[in-house]
Design a protein around this motif. Structure first.
Motif, short mmCIF file in Angstrom:
data_model
loop_
_atom_site.label_atom_id
_atom_site.label_comp_id
_atom_site.label_asym_id
_atom_site.label_seq_id
_atom_site.Cartn_x
_atom_site.Cartn_y
_atom_site.Cartn_z
N VAL A 90 -6.71 -8.03 -5.60
CA VAL A 90 -7.44 -7.14 -5.85
C VAL A 90 -6.63 -6.47 -5.55
CG1 VAL A 90 -9.05 -6.95 -3.57
CG2 VAL A 90 -9.55 -8.76 -4.58
N TYR A 91 -6.59 -5.21 -5.87
CA TYR A 91 -6.08 -3.72 -5.69
C TYR A 91 -7.23 -2.94 -4.49
CZ TYR A 91 -4.24 0.85 -6.95
OH TYR A 91 -2.96 2.23 -6.12
N ARG A 92 -5.64 -2.01 -3.64
CA ARG A 92 -6.74 -1.93 -2.12
C ARG A 92 -5.40 -0.54 -2.33
NH1 ARG A 92 -9.45 -4.80 1.06
NH2 ARG A 92 -9.79 -7.36 0.85
N ASP A 93 -6.18 0.66 -1.55
CA ASP A 93 -5.42 1.07 -1.25
C ASP A 93 -6.06 2.47 -0.16
OD1 ASP A 93 -7.30 3.03 -2.52
OD2 ASP A 93 -6.04 4.08 -3.88
N LYS A 94 -5.17 3.64 0.45
CA LYS A 94 -5.70 3.96 1.77
C LYS A 94 -5.27 5.20 1.38
CE LYS A 94 -5.97 4.36 6.87
NZ LYS A 94 -6.37 3.56 7.63
#
Length: 145
Positions: A131-135
């Motif tokens: 699962v690709y996540r970023d902030k």
């Protein structure tokens, strides 16, 4: 001809990115200042393809000492299917391998069917287990082509 990218290439490269459907750019990372910072950190692994003194392809990559990552690979629509993209990928893979990097990754928008088909042809596979996540830490404007 494939050669290392320099900051002097920025304006032409940026226009190239805008001509390619499926790119995801932003006003911070992809600004001239952002690209200059990236090129200083990764001086041997970003390339342009030049034909008749015109940049018609680009690929940027870098690494953290363990894994390589490819960014903003693009060939102008008028120059596709001539082998330039494969030459750019080969240049990046050779540069990363020369620096001892054993594995490379990148992101492609799911809606970029042409891009995904290209990477499939080169033997890169899609990971279904992540699962690709970023902030966002600093606000910027997205530019989707």
């Amino acid at each position: 001809m494939i050669r290392l990218m320099t900051i002097e290439d920025y304006a032409e490269v940026y226009q190239l990115w805008l001509s390619c459907t499926g790119m995801g750019l932003n006003t911070l990372d992809d600004s001239q200042v952002g690209i200059e910072k990236f090129l200083k950190r990764n001086p041997t692994s970003c390339f342009v393809a030049v034909l008749d003194e015109r940049i018609m392809g680009v690929i940027m990559s870098g690494h953290d000492g363990r894994r390589g990552f490819i960014y903003h690979a693009a060939v102008h629509p008028d120059y596709r299917c001539r082998g330039f993209a494969t030459q750019l990928v080969d240049a990046v893979l050779a540069a990363l391998k020369a620096e001892g990097i054993a594995k490379v990754a990148f992101l492609v928008f799911a809606r970029n069917h042409e891009g995904n088909a290209f990477w499939d042809r080169l033997g890169f596979y899609a990971r279904e287990d992540l699962v690709y996540r970023d902030k966002t830490l600093i606000e910027f404007e997205r530019i989707d082509t």
